[in-house]
Enzyme design. Structure first.
Site, PDB file in Angstrom:
ATOM      1  N   LYS A  40     -10.995  33.012  24.063  1.00  0.00           N
ATOM      2  CA  LYS A  40     -11.169  33.076  22.425  1.00  0.00           C
ATOM      3  C   LYS A  40     -10.520  34.133  21.768  1.00  0.00           C
ATOM      4  O   LYS A  40     -10.755  34.297  20.422  1.00  0.00           O
ATOM      5  CB  LYS A  40     -12.459  32.093  22.028  1.00  0.00           C
ATOM      6  CG  LYS A  40     -12.122  30.716  22.952  1.00  0.00           C
ATOM      7  CD  LYS A  40     -13.926  30.179  22.648  1.00  0.00           C
ATOM      8  CE  LYS A  40     -13.742  28.388  22.508  1.00  0.00           C
ATOM      9  NZ  LYS A  40     -13.572  28.704  24.535  1.00  0.00           N
ATOM     10  N   LYS A  74     -20.950  31.665  21.719  1.00  0.00           N
ATOM     11  CA  LYS A  74     -19.370  30.609  22.362  1.00  0.00           C
ATOM     12  C   LYS A  74     -19.210  31.505  23.688  1.00  0.00           C
ATOM     13  O   LYS A  74     -18.472  32.711  23.772  1.00  0.00           O
ATOM     14  CB  LYS A  74     -18.516  30.524  20.993  1.00  0.00           C
ATOM     15  CG  LYS A  74     -18.847  29.604  20.306  1.00  0.00           C
ATOM     16  CD  LYS A  74     -17.750  29.347  18.907  1.00  0.00           C
ATOM     17  CE  LYS A  74     -16.896  28.368  19.848  1.00  0.00           C
ATOM     18  NZ  LYS A  74     -15.540  28.524  18.332  1.00  0.00           N
ATOM     19  N   GLY A 116     -15.387  22.402  25.796  1.00  0.00           N
ATOM     20  CA  GLY A 116     -15.661  21.428  25.845  1.00  0.00           C
ATOM     21  C   GLY A 116     -17.041  22.010  25.734  1.00  0.00           C
ATOM     22  O   GLY A 116     -18.228  20.861  25.935  1.00  0.00           O
ATOM     23  N   GLY A 117     -17.681  22.260  24.672  1.00  0.00           N
ATOM     24  CA  GLY A 117     -19.112  23.245  24.107  1.00  0.00           C
ATOM     25  C   GLY A 117     -19.498  23.995  26.275  1.00  0.00           C
ATOM     26  O   GLY A 117     -21.010  23.991  25.128  1.00  0.00           O
ATOM     27  N   HIS A 150     -15.860  19.724  11.497  1.00  0.00           N
ATOM     28  CA  HIS A 150     -14.281  19.866  12.412  1.00  0.00           C
ATOM     29  C   HIS A 150     -12.671  18.984  12.021  1.00  0.00           C
ATOM     30  O   HIS A 150     -12.423  17.747  12.594  1.00  0.00           O
ATOM     31  CB  HIS A 150     -15.061  19.044  14.253  1.00  0.00           C
ATOM     32  CG  HIS A 150     -13.857  20.233  15.095  1.00  0.00           C
ATOM     33  ND1 HIS A 150     -14.015  20.261  16.503  1.00  0.00           N
ATOM     34  CD2 HIS A 150     -12.213  19.956  14.904  1.00  0.00           C
ATOM     35  CE1 HIS A 150     -13.562  20.904  17.373  1.00  0.00           C
ATOM     36  NE2 HIS A 150     -12.443  20.567  16.593  1.00  0.00           N
ATOM     37  N   HIS A 183     -21.413  19.112  21.265  1.00  0.00           N
ATOM     38  CA  HIS A 183     -19.816  19.897  20.407  1.00  0.00           C
ATOM     39  C   HIS A 183     -18.964  19.049  21.809  1.00  0.00           C
ATOM     40  O   HIS A 183     -17.865  19.228  21.656  1.00  0.00           O
ATOM     41  CB  HIS A 183     -19.990  21.454  21.706  1.00  0.00           C
ATOM     42  CG  HIS A 183     -21.192  21.790  20.303  1.00  0.00           C
ATOM     43  ND1 HIS A 183     -20.895  22.258  19.349  1.00  0.00           N
ATOM     44  CD2 HIS A 183     -22.369  22.662  21.066  1.00  0.00           C
ATOM     45  CE1 HIS A 183     -22.122  22.988  19.119  1.00  0.00           C
ATOM     46  NE2 HIS A 183     -22.853  23.044  20.356  1.00  0.00           N
ATOM     47  N   GLU A 241      -7.766  24.216  15.804  1.00  0.00           N
ATOM     48  CA  GLU A 241      -8.086  24.249  15.395  1.00  0.00           C
ATOM     49  C   GLU A 241      -9.212  24.495  14.377  1.00  0.00           C
ATOM     50  O   GLU A 241      -8.873  25.460  14.856  1.00  0.00           O
ATOM     51  CB  GLU A 241      -9.308  23.731  16.573  1.00  0.00           C
ATOM     52  CG  GLU A 241      -8.658  22.611  18.097  1.00  0.00           C
ATOM     53  CD  GLU A 241     -10.138  22.261  18.366  1.00  0.00           C
ATOM     54  OE1 GLU A 241     -11.225  22.548  18.496  1.00  0.00           O
ATOM     55  OE2 GLU A 241      -9.998  21.334  19.248  1.00  0.00           O
ATOM     56  N   ARG A 299      -1.871  22.446  24.483  1.00  0.00           N
ATOM     57  CA  ARG A 299      -1.861  20.803  25.085  1.00  0.00           C
ATOM     58  C   ARG A 299      -1.014  19.820  24.157  1.00  0.00           C
ATOM     59  O   ARG A 299      -1.951  19.710  22.848  1.00  0.00           O
ATOM     60  CB  ARG A 299      -2.551  20.292  26.915  1.00  0.00           C
ATOM     61  CG  ARG A 299      -4.122  20.885  26.004  1.00  0.00           C
ATOM     62  CD  ARG A 299      -4.934  20.210  26.845  1.00  0.00           C
ATOM     63  NE  ARG A 299      -6.526  21.406  26.717  1.00  0.00           N
ATOM     64  CZ  ARG A 299      -6.873  19.615  25.980  1.00  0.00           C
ATOM     65  NH1 ARG A 299      -6.482  18.385  24.987  1.00  0.00           N
ATOM     66  NH2 ARG A 299      -8.214  19.920  25.718  1.00  0.00           N
TER      67      ARG A 299
END
Length: 602
Positions: A116, A158, A164-165, A208, A235, A275, A297
């Site tokens: 990220k 994060k 996946g949170g 989101h 999340h 996202e 993906r």
């Protein structure tokens, strides 16, 4: 076009890929673990190869075993689906080295977007708006806490790797920062082997919203509009829809342009998702969204995009992987109607959504009326503890959002599931929630209203109907029995006249007593509130036999009802004493005495 494909996945996504591949004339090869030997995707494929024991770490995640299966079967390509090796850059490189086409982006693109912090820096250079925050290399607690202070609370910690949170914590006050940081780092290290984190400004009332992109790997890319994934729990996405409620043409154009710029920045090939987090406190604005991450993906929620665009994204993947250009130019892609998707899981909302396992004694998910069902299981299948407990995706499409939601709600009412616990009733409550219906919700909705969304259960009247079906197994509830041996009768008949009987049962393993009435040689359900024979309308659920037991099914919930054999229970008493328990419990002006016989004494 490629002539064959090995699907390096399982479950519903493997089945979904096989359907498109078969339509395009590709030979399909499935792989399976020992736990999936009899799985639906194995039976659907033209060929199937065993790749190891049940744990995914010994089968589906072992790249060399998948490549060996591809070489053994002469597969021209490997489609990874989502999860497992789909975002594994090393696996994509290994496919290329083996001369096998990887149906997905390049290893370089996967690596560029895989972490990220690096992805955010890349997006800033490409002119894509990024959430204010710290994405640097310094990981000392005091440095991160100072950065959080400079950004301004609330902030979001994060994990740099994964998703996946996991490794994610919201922090509202400086005094809470150190504990939240330590917790996030521990979870990130455990889940991804990487404890590094970044700090972002937490957007209040966040939406989101993600954009489906497609690139040809030659510098060209398009988007196929947005999906709203704001209905989340911890999340994790629960409900996804396209287009996003409240989206304006101006904001859609701005988000689409930003997403295409992101894809072009890494020379992207195939299907991907950009996202964004958006400010949901008011109307969606062209200057009110920021890049979060890219999923390199196909997404779980891709069916909603397919339904509103009329395109098959898996076909697009195969065409681009075959060296063809993009099937459509941007101006040729249009929106039609509205689509909503939910994920039906084998999990128990009453116990914090813990996964549930076991045999699916019944799975009836009717399609039609704008409903699409994507699943990899059927009645009789085992929900294993080794894999994600998804049963199916239920997707509704209609000319507008209200129609799509209505069709989804109607599909829930027609659906029957018995076996492992599931979240169907929770999904039904969510789709009926006033804020969801109005389109005015954010990512915190489910956590705020979780108690209301998980309340309710199977009514006493429906459980009683199930017991009646057990007591009189050869006839529907209320059907006259005709003559039978009076010494073997279960009708509750006595010389004093018709009676009501208390029948000891277990409901999902918990003891209970259900009252049945007997009239004209048939069992009738007694309304527990009035004590009178229940009208047909009171019994709102359905009854489904499973061996010696039955399921009472109502409102998306099901319970397994078992008759208690008092004689056997007494004989199996822990003290080993020979015992017989005779009980006749009746309700007509009170309870009869309960007689217990043991050792000749009563």
């Amino acid at each position: 076009m490629l002539d064959s494909v090995l699907i390096a996945n399982r479950g519903e996504i493997a089945c979904r890929i096989i359907k498109t591949a078969r339509r395009l004339g590709l030979r399909t090869i499935a792989v399976y673990s020992e736990a999936d030997r009899d799985a639906l995707h194995v039976r659907m494929a033209d060929e199937a190869v065993a790749i190891g024991p049940a744990p995914s770490s010994e089968s589906y995640l072992v790249g060399e075993r998948i490549l060996a299966a591809a070489r053994q079967t002469g597969a021209a390509s490997i489609h990874p689906g989502y999860g497992f090796p789909s975002e594994n850059a090393a696996f994509a490189e290994a496919c290329a080295a083996a001369g096998i086409v990887f149906v997905g982006p390049s290893a370089a693109a996967i690596r560029a977007m895989g972490l990220k912090d690096g992805a955010k820096s890349l997006m800033e250079k490409a002119g894509v708006p990024v959430v204010p925050g710290y994405h640097g290399d310094r990981q000392e607690a005091e440095v991160l806490k100072q950065k959080a202070y400079e950004i301004g609370y609330p902030v979001l910690i994060k994990a740099v790797a994964g998703g996946g949170g996991k490794g994610m914590r919201r922090v509202d006050k400086a005094i809470e920062f150190e504990a939240a940081l330590a917790s996030a780092q521990r979870e990130a290290k455990s889940a991804f082997g990487d404890a590094r984190v970044l700090i972002e400004k937490f957007v209040l009332n966040p939406r989101h919203i993600e954009i489906q992109v497609f690139g040809d790997g030659k510098g060209d890319a398009v988007h196929l509009f947005e999906r709203d994934c704001s209905a989340q729990r911890r999340h994790q996405k629960v409900l996804e829809e396209a287009p996003a409620p409240g989206m304006t043409a101006e904001t859609r154009a701005a988000m689409g342009a930003a997403a295409v710029a992101a894809a072009r920045a890494v020379n992207y090939a195939g299907a991907g998702t950009i996202e964004f987090i958006a400010d949901g406190s008011g109307t969606l604005r062209p200057d009110g969204f920021w890049f979060m991450e890219m999923n390199t993906r196909l997404q779980v929620e891709h069916p909603v995009t397919e339904l509103v665009t009329g395109q098959d994204l898996v076909e697009w993947q195969f065409r681009v992987a075959s060296g063809e250009g993009l099937p459509l130019a941007q101006e040729e892609i249009s929106l039609s109607g509205h689509a909503v998707e939910v994920r039906l899981y084998a999990e128990d909302p009453d116990t914090g959504f813990l996964p549930s396992t076991g045999r699916l004694d019944l799975l009836d998910l009717p399609g039609g009326d704008g409903i699409r069902i994507d699943t990899g299981v059927e009645t009789g299948a085992e929900i294993s503890a080794f894999y994600d407990p998804m049963i199916a995706k239920i997707i509704a499409h209609g000319p507008d959002r209200a129609t799509a939601l209505d069709r989804l709600a109607a599909a829930f009412d027609r659906s029957l599931i018995a076996g492992p616990k599931n979240n169907l009733a929770f999904l039904s409550a969510l789709v009926g929630h006033p804020d969801v219906r109005a389109g005015g919700f954010d990512t915190g909705l489910i956590d705020r209203d979780l108690k209301a969304l998980t309340s309710g259960g199977v009514s006493d009247a429906t459980v009683a109907a199930a017991v009646a079906a057990l007591v009189m197994p050869d006839r529907p509830v209320g059907e006259p029995t005709g003559w039978s041996d009076p010494f073997a009768a279960t009708s509750g008949f006595e010389m004093a006249g018709p009676r009501r009987s208390g029948v000891p049962v277990e409901v999902d393993g918990e003891p209970g007593l259900v009252t049945l009435g007997w009239r004209d040689g048939r069992a009738v359900v007694i309304d527990p509130e009035t004590g009178e024979e229940a009208a047909a309308a009171v019994v709102r659920g359905r009854v489904m036999r499973a061996g010696h037991d039955v399921y009472a099914i109502e409102g998306g919930r099901s319970v397994r009802v078992t008759l208690v054999d008092q004689l056997s229970r007494a004989a199996d008493d822990a003290d080993g004493a020979a015992a017989a328990l005779a009980a006749h419990v009746a309700v007509q002006g009170g309870l009869d005495p309960l007689l217990v016989f043991q050792g000749g004494q009563a």
